[in-house]
Design a protein around this motif. Structure first.
Motif, PDB file in Angstrom:
ATOM      1  N   ILE A 171       0.854  -1.183   0.000  1.00 30.90           N
ATOM      2  CA  ILE A 171       0.000   0.000   0.000  1.00 30.90           C
ATOM      3  C   ILE A 171       0.893   1.238   0.000  1.00 30.90           C
ATOM      4  N   ILE A 172       0.726   2.084  -1.016  1.00 37.56           N
ATOM      5  CA  ILE A 172       1.509   3.322  -1.105  1.00 37.56           C
ATOM      6  C   ILE A 172       0.557   4.481  -1.368  1.00 37.56           C
ATOM      7  N   GLY A 173       0.521   5.431  -0.453  1.00 38.90           N
ATOM      8  CA  GLY A 173      -0.375   6.573  -0.610  1.00 38.90           C
ATOM      9  C   GLY A 173      -1.836   6.176  -0.623  1.00 38.90           C
ATOM     10  N   GLY A 174      -2.159   5.083   0.053  1.00 37.85           N
ATOM     11  CA  GLY A 174      -3.535   4.600   0.102  1.00 37.85           C
ATOM     12  C   GLY A 174      -3.942   3.767  -1.100  1.00 37.85           C
ATOM     13  N   ILE A 175      -3.007   3.480  -2.013  1.00 39.02           N
ATOM     14  CA  ILE A 175      -3.283   2.717  -3.227  1.00 39.02           C
ATOM     15  C   ILE A 175      -2.614   1.348  -3.140  1.00 39.02           C
ATOM     16  N   ASP A 176      -3.369   0.308  -3.461  1.00 41.93           N
ATOM     17  CA  ASP A 176      -2.841  -1.062  -3.461  1.00 41.93           C
ATOM     18  C   ASP A 176      -2.071  -1.284  -4.767  1.00 41.93           C
ATOM     19  N   ILE A 177      -0.744  -1.451  -4.650  1.00 39.01           N
ATOM     20  CA  ILE A 177       0.122  -1.614  -5.816  1.00 39.01           C
ATOM     21  C   ILE A 177       0.424  -3.103  -6.022  1.00 39.01           C
ATOM     22  N   PRO A 178       0.154  -3.644  -7.210  1.00 35.55           N
ATOM     23  CA  PRO A 178       0.461  -5.060  -7.465  1.00 35.55           C
ATOM     24  C   PRO A 178       1.956  -5.352  -7.313  1.00 35.55           C
ATOM     25  N   HIS A 179       2.273  -6.312  -6.474  1.00 36.97           N
ATOM     26  CA  HIS A 179       3.666  -6.705  -6.264  1.00 36.97           C
ATOM     27  C   HIS A 179       3.671  -8.054  -5.555  1.00 36.97           C
ATOM     28  N   ASP A 180       4.809  -8.747  -5.628  1.00 38.50           N
ATOM     29  CA  ASP A 180       4.880 -10.075  -5.017  1.00 38.50           C
ATOM     30  C   ASP A 180       5.184 -10.019  -3.527  1.00 38.50           C
ATOM     31  N   THR A 230      -1.985   8.285  -9.791  1.00 40.06           N
ATOM     32  CA  THR A 230      -3.076   7.795  -8.941  1.00 40.06           C
ATOM     33  C   THR A 230      -2.742   8.005  -7.472  1.00 40.06           C
ATOM     34  N   ILE A 231      -1.498   7.712  -7.106  1.00 38.85           N
ATOM     35  CA  ILE A 231      -1.048   7.912  -5.729  1.00 38.85           C
ATOM     36  C   ILE A 231      -1.113   9.390  -5.361  1.00 38.85           C
ATOM     37  N   ARG A 232      -0.625  10.239  -6.252  1.00 38.88           N
ATOM     38  CA  ARG A 232      -0.602  11.675  -5.968  1.00 38.88           C
ATOM     39  C   ARG A 232      -2.022  12.242  -5.859  1.00 38.88           C
ATOM     40  N   THR A 233      -2.913  11.786  -6.716  1.00 35.98           N
ATOM     41  CA  THR A 233      -4.303  12.253  -6.668  1.00 35.98           C
ATOM     42  C   THR A 233      -4.955  11.886  -5.345  1.00 35.98           C
ATOM     43  N   ASN A 234      -4.707  10.663  -4.885  1.00 34.81           N
ATOM     44  CA  ASN A 234      -5.295  10.243  -3.609  1.00 34.81           C
ATOM     45  C   ASN A 234      -4.678  10.998  -2.445  1.00 34.81           C
ATOM     46  N   LEU A 235      -3.378  11.282  -2.523  1.00 33.73           N
ATOM     47  CA  LEU A 235      -2.714  12.049  -1.476  1.00 33.73           C
ATOM     48  C   LEU A 235      -3.292  13.459  -1.402  1.00 33.73           C
ATOM     49  N   CYS A 236      -3.532  14.071  -2.555  1.00 32.42           N
ATOM     50  CA  CYS A 236      -4.156  15.409  -2.584  1.00 32.42           C
ATOM     51  C   CYS A 236      -5.533  15.364  -1.935  1.00 32.42           C
ATOM     52  N   HIS A 237      -6.284  14.300  -2.218  1.00 30.92           N
ATOM     53  CA  HIS A 237      -7.626  14.153  -1.647  1.00 30.92           C
ATOM     54  C   HIS A 237      -7.563  14.052  -0.127  1.00 30.92           C
ATOM     55  N   LEU A 238      -6.644  13.239   0.393  1.00 32.52           N
ATOM     56  CA  LEU A 238      -6.524  13.047   1.837  1.00 32.52           C
ATOM     57  C   LEU A 238      -6.063  14.330   2.535  1.00 32.52           C
ATOM     58  N   LEU A 239      -5.229  15.093   1.857  1.00 33.41           N
ATOM     59  CA  LEU A 239      -4.717  16.338   2.432  1.00 33.41           C
ATOM     60  C   LEU A 239      -5.671  17.510   2.228  1.00 33.41           C
ATOM     61  N   GLY A 240      -6.624  17.355   1.315  1.00 33.24           N
ATOM     62  CA  GLY A 240      -7.479  18.477   0.951  1.00 33.24           C
ATOM     63  C   GLY A 240      -6.679  19.568   0.273  1.00 33.24           C
ATOM     64  N   ALA A 241      -5.703  19.143  -0.550  1.00 31.58           N
ATOM     65  CA  ALA A 241      -4.758  20.091  -1.161  1.00 31.58           C
ATOM     66  C   ALA A 241      -4.941  20.155  -2.661  1.00 31.58           C
ATOM     67  N   ASP A 242      -4.609  21.314  -3.236  1.00 35.35           N
ATOM     68  CA  ASP A 242      -4.601  21.468  -4.680  1.00 35.35           C
ATOM     69  C   ASP A 242      -3.450  20.639  -5.259  1.00 35.35           C
ATOM     70  N   PRO A 243      -3.656  19.976  -6.402  1.00 33.21           N
ATOM     71  CA  PRO A 243      -2.587  19.158  -6.995  1.00 33.21           C
ATOM     72  C   PRO A 243      -1.284  19.906  -7.228  1.00 33.21           C
ATOM     73  N   SER A 244      -1.372  21.213  -7.469  1.00 28.58           N
ATOM     74  CA  SER A 244      -0.153  21.990  -7.701  1.00 28.58           C
ATOM     75  C   SER A 244       0.718  22.101  -6.458  1.00 28.58           C
ATOM     76  N   ALA A 245       0.159  21.772  -5.290  1.00 26.66           N
ATOM     77  CA  ALA A 245       0.902  21.890  -4.031  1.00 26.66           C
ATOM     78  C   ALA A 245       1.531  20.575  -3.591  1.00 26.66           C
ATOM     79  N   VAL A 246       1.283  19.498  -4.334  1.00 24.95           N
ATOM     80  CA  VAL A 246       1.768  18.171  -3.931  1.00 24.95           C
ATOM     81  C   VAL A 246       2.634  17.576  -5.040  1.00 24.95           C
ATOM     82  N   ASN A 247       3.890  17.281  -4.713  1.00 24.38           N
ATOM     83  CA  ASN A 247       4.814  16.692  -5.680  1.00 24.38           C
ATOM     84  C   ASN A 247       5.275  15.328  -5.192  1.00 24.38           C
ATOM     85  N   LEU A 248       5.361  14.382  -6.111  1.00 29.38           N
ATOM     86  CA  LEU A 248       5.757  13.015  -5.756  1.00 29.38           C
ATOM     87  C   LEU A 248       6.802  12.524  -6.738  1.00 29.38           C
TER      88      LEU A 248
END
Length: 231
Positions: free
Chosen positions: A92-101, A184-202
């Protein structure tokens, strides 16, 4: 290992209140004199009281964020986290389930990105770290979604009178490649922070096959946040 603490207090350097007002020379958008309001010599934070229900964990708004009496126009915080990768766990990274072994072995869901974002916000506010507020010795956090921790950190930030200026995060892992998942990770992080996408860099980096990170045995993250005083 972090211990649960029922009451936390943070001494304030009393000599700070005796300093003359800060002056900013030359043309500047900031006021020429920054007045520091008087306040108590110390601040205290009550532990977050949380309720765990089947299938969901929510943090009740019980923690009080009384930051230093120096109401600075901005605050900077840094967060770091690292988790061991093991088979049989979800990644789980940034609230997103990433396929991995393999995934992060942890008491909660092991979200290395959200954990270090929480620590960066708490650090900027001068509050205890994530391990003190949400100790891994408490069974109520077993398998908990890290979004619960981030929502509490954001609540404390707003309660203290600050908002996110910007956030810069770096993920370090050899595999899997995060390019297909980064937005996808960055979008979810912006949502959790209540932040504009321009303020969040990944950003995502490999470790050039060096040590546990490069050998796909662990994953790490660094985060820096800038908090701005609300107008």
């Amino acid at each position: 290992m972090a211990m649960a603490i029922s009451s936390l207090s943070y001494p304030t350097n009393k000599s700070l209140t005796k300093q003359p007002p800060l002056h900013f020379p030359g043309p500047c958008s900031l006021p020429s004199t920054l007045k520091l309001p008087a306040g108590p010599s110390s601040s205290s934070t009550d532990m977050a009281v949380v309720a765990a229900t089947t299938g969901a964990v929510e943090a009740e708004p019980k923690t009080t964020a009384s930051v230093s009496t120096r109401y600075l126009p901005f605050r900077v915080g840094h967060g770091f986290d690292l988790h061991r990768l093991e088979p049989g766990y979800p990644l789980i990274i940034g609230g997103i389930d990433i396929p991995h072994d393999r995934g992060c072995e942890a008491h909660s869901d092991g979200d290395v990105l959200l954990h270090c974002v929480v620590d960066a916000i708490l650090g900027a506010l001068g509050l205890p770290d994530i391990g003190q507020i949400f100790p891994d010795t408490d069974p109520k956090w077993k398998g908990a979604a890290s979004s619960v921790f981030l929502k509490e950190a954001v609540r404390l930030m707003h309660e203290a009178g600050y908002e996110l200026g910007n956030l810069d995060a770096t993920l370090i892992l050899q595999r899997p490649k995060l390019s297909p998942h980064k937005e996808t990770i960055r979008t979810n992080l912006c949502h959790l922070l209540g932040a504009d996408p321009s303020a969040v860099n990944l950003k995502a980096k490999t470790h050039e096959k060096v040590d546990s990170l490069g050998e796909n045995r662990s994953i790490a993250a660094h985060t820096v946040v800038l908090l701005m005083k609300k107008s």
